[in-house]
Structures are given as C-alpha cells and as structure tokens.
Write a protein that holds these residues in place. Structure first.
Motif, mmCIF file in Angstrom:
data_model
loop_
_atom_site.group_PDB
_atom_site.id
_atom_site.type_symbol
_atom_site.label_atom_id
_atom_site.label_comp_id
_atom_site.label_asym_id
_atom_site.label_seq_id
_atom_site.Cartn_x
_atom_site.Cartn_y
_atom_site.Cartn_z
ATOM 1 N N ARG A 5 1.006 -0.987 0.002
ATOM 2 C CA ARG A 5 -0.079 -0.004 -0.178
ATOM 3 C C ARG A 5 0.941 1.279 -0.074
ATOM 4 O O ARG A 5 1.946 1.351 0.917
ATOM 5 N N LEU A 6 0.857 2.039 -1.069
ATOM 6 C CA LEU A 6 1.580 3.254 -1.133
ATOM 7 C C LEU A 6 1.330 4.415 -0.202
ATOM 8 O O LEU A 6 0.163 5.132 -0.287
ATOM 9 N N GLY A 7 2.178 4.602 0.792
ATOM 10 C CA GLY A 7 1.823 6.026 1.929
ATOM 11 C C GLY A 7 0.517 5.463 2.477
ATOM 12 O O GLY A 7 0.129 4.368 2.707
ATOM 13 N N ASN A 8 -0.199 6.842 2.600
ATOM 14 C CA ASN A 8 -1.610 6.549 3.206
ATOM 15 C C ASN A 8 -2.943 6.610 2.166
ATOM 16 O O ASN A 8 -3.933 6.993 2.592
ATOM 17 N N SER A 9 -2.393 6.341 1.054
ATOM 18 C CA SER A 9 -3.385 5.973 -0.084
ATOM 19 C C SER A 9 -3.903 4.689 -0.052
ATOM 20 O O SER A 9 -3.758 3.972 0.540
ATOM 21 N N ASP A 10 -4.931 4.429 -0.996
ATOM 22 C CA ASP A 10 -5.462 3.466 -1.106
ATOM 23 C C ASP A 10 -4.954 2.605 -2.726
ATOM 24 O O ASP A 10 -5.481 1.824 -2.986
ATOM 25 N N LEU A 11 -3.884 2.990 -2.947
ATOM 26 C CA LEU A 11 -3.136 2.345 -4.168
ATOM 27 C C LEU A 11 -2.231 1.170 -3.584
ATOM 28 O O LEU A 11 -1.191 1.432 -2.887
ATOM 29 N N ASN A 12 -2.674 -0.022 -4.133
ATOM 30 C CA ASN A 12 -1.654 -1.220 -4.034
ATOM 31 C C ASN A 12 -0.856 -1.204 -5.215
ATOM 32 O O ASN A 12 -1.260 -1.308 -6.021
ATOM 33 N N VAL A 13 0.364 -1.037 -4.948
ATOM 34 C CA VAL A 13 1.454 -1.281 -6.123
ATOM 35 C C VAL A 13 2.242 -2.398 -6.042
ATOM 36 O O VAL A 13 2.625 -2.795 -4.840
#
Length: 306
Positions: A5-13
């Motif tokens: 999970r990228l930082g406090n985003s909801d982007l799972n990279v």
C-alpha cells in the motif's frame, strides 16, 4: 507479485514497478515490454511528460488502455520544453500544472492519473501554490494522489510539513544509501519512498564493471572511486553467493519498510525478466542486510540542507 500500500493512499502497487523512461519510441517493442510486465504481475507504471516530448506517455497510455482499471499510472510535471525542444525550464506554478495535467491526460488516454508527481523542486518555488494546484486537481478527481520526485532534503521537509503527498521518488541503491537518513521522517508521516536507480546504472547488475561508463571509470560513482568499485562489486557478489547481483540490489532496497516500490527501467524483455527473477527471490536475511551495510557507505546529502 507482492504488493504494498503506497503511503496513506489506497493504491496497492506491485513491489516492482516499471520505470518507462527507457522504453524508447518503437511502439511495438515498448508495448511488448509493458505487456510482459503485466504478465509478470506488475501493475505500477511510471512515466513523465518530459520523456520523449510526451511520446512516452502516449505509448504507455495506449498500451494500458484496455486494463486501465487494473493498473496504477504515475506521471510527472514541472519540466517545460521550450518551443524548439532542445532544452527545458522549470515551472512548478499552479497555472502550468493545471495546464500540463490536461495534456498528460490526453496523451495517456485516461480521465484520471493515479499518482501525479512534481518532477523536481527547489525552496525558491512557491511551494504553497504548487500544493494548492495538486489539492485542487485531487478534489476535481483529475488525480487521485500526488507526490514529488526529489533528492533535496530541504524541499522534502517542506512538502512533508505542508502537503498531503503519499510518496517521494528518490535515487536509492546500495551505492547510494543517502535516502536512509530520511526514512524515519517519511515513515512517521506515512509517506513511502519510490526507489529509482536501484541497480546504479548497471553497476549492480551481473555485468557489474562492464557497465561502467567512461565518466565512472574516470570519476567514480558518487562517493566511490573506480578503484573502490573494482574492489567492492566482486566482494558483494562473492560474499552473497549464489545470489545474482541485481537480486542483491533489488532485495536490499525492498528490505526497508519505508520503500513502497522499486522502479528499475527496462529497455528489453530480457532485462525485465531478469529484474522479475531478482524480485521473486527470497528476501535478504538480517545477516545479509547487516553485511551489505558494513561493506557499503552510508552517505548523506551534503547540499540543499537547511
């Protein structure tokens, strides 16, 4: 491929993204590399409006259009080509960012950008104006999240303090451990490092010194003289045998929780597959990490500090 999970985003990279700068302008070959990355489980693709005068964004967007909802597309803004396209100038103004994002959206054939990154930055910039532009675009749904691509400590500290960025792209490798100084600050603020240059211009690939440029042979690489590299690189390979060099390089960077993803470039399918093999290897042990830190230099940034 494992994701973070990228930082406090909801982007799972995916732990390894594809740095698209080195794809080139042969659309068929670039598309083959991108599709091979997709097949390997890579879902994170990083480009910039600067690359090949925007052509890179066009190729990335066209190739990923059919899987747009399954991938994370990151691009960058701030470097402005002049009319003759033989140089560029720095423009982090709100007006330019809002104009440039429309051009990137068109080239990427999408109506939103997952991660929009400032492609540089100085303390002389109107940072509040830049942040305001990113926040406006986020509210409009044009971008989902934003970050910066910078190695300047004084710039990074200002953005950490003032903005809602989720990532900082930094050059980071075993031969350039300077970002480690800033990992505690970034982690405390739930901001991830996106690591570019993890194989140090090929020096940390299995070809090692064969990849050394004339400049490296004459001037060394950062804090390492060429003589030091001649001694260090074979030692790394020997002491961590039977691991491959790019395996050592990528796994070291990813051993740090402050890193959200590593983005080596790939100009061929073979290079991409080698990186995927390295990424899918077993993580480094604590003993291996300790050894690597002992063998290499923990340098710090000397310029652009408060």
């Amino acid at each position: 491929m494992r994701q973070r999970r990228l930082g406090n985003s909801d982007l799972n990279v995916s732990e390894m993204g594809l740095g698209c700068m080195s794809l080139g302008t042969n659309e068929k070959e670039a598309a083959r590399i991108i599709k091979t990355a997709l097949d390997a489980g890579i879902n994170y693709f990083d480009t910039a409006d600067l690359y090949d005068f925007g052509r890179n964004e066009e190729i990335v967007g066209k190739t990923l259009k059919s899987v747009r909802d399954q991938v994370v597309i990151a691009t960058k803004v701030g470097n402005r080509w002049n009319e003759s396209k033989d140089s560029w100038s720095w423009d982090p103004s709100g007006a330019y960012i809002k104009k440039a994002v429309k051009d990137s959206l068109k080239r990427l054939a999408t109506d939103y950008i997952d991660l929009y990154q400032l492609h540089g930055g100085t303390t002389e910039d109107n940072i509040d104006e830049t942040i305001g532009a990113f926040e406006d675009l986020k509210k409009e749904g044009v971008i989902r999240y934003y970050g910066i691509s910078s190695i300047r400590p004084n710039v990074i500290k200002q953005y950490v303090k003032k903005s809602g960025l989720v990532s900082v792209m930094m050059q980071y490798s075993l031969l350039d451990r300077r970002p480690e100084e800033w990992m505690p600050l970034l982690s405390e603020n739930n901001i991830h490092i996106i690591a570019r240059g993890p194989v140090a211009k090929g020096l940390l690939s299995d070809k090692m010194l064969e990849k050394a440029s004339t400049t490296v042979k004459e001037q060394g690489f950062l804090d390492y003289s060429y003589a030091e590299l001649e001694e260090l690189l074979p030692a790394l390979k020997d002491k961590l045998s039977p691991r491959y060099m790019n395996e050592i390089a990528l796994q070291y960077v990813l051993s740090h929780k402050a890193v959200g993803a590593v983005i080596p470039g790939a100009s061929s399918i073979q290079q991409l597959r080698e990186n995927c093999r390295a990424l899918n290897a077993a993580p480094l042990s604590e003993e291996e990490i300790t050894l690597l830190k002992k063998l290499t230099k923990a340098s710090t940034y000397e310029a652009h500090r408060d």
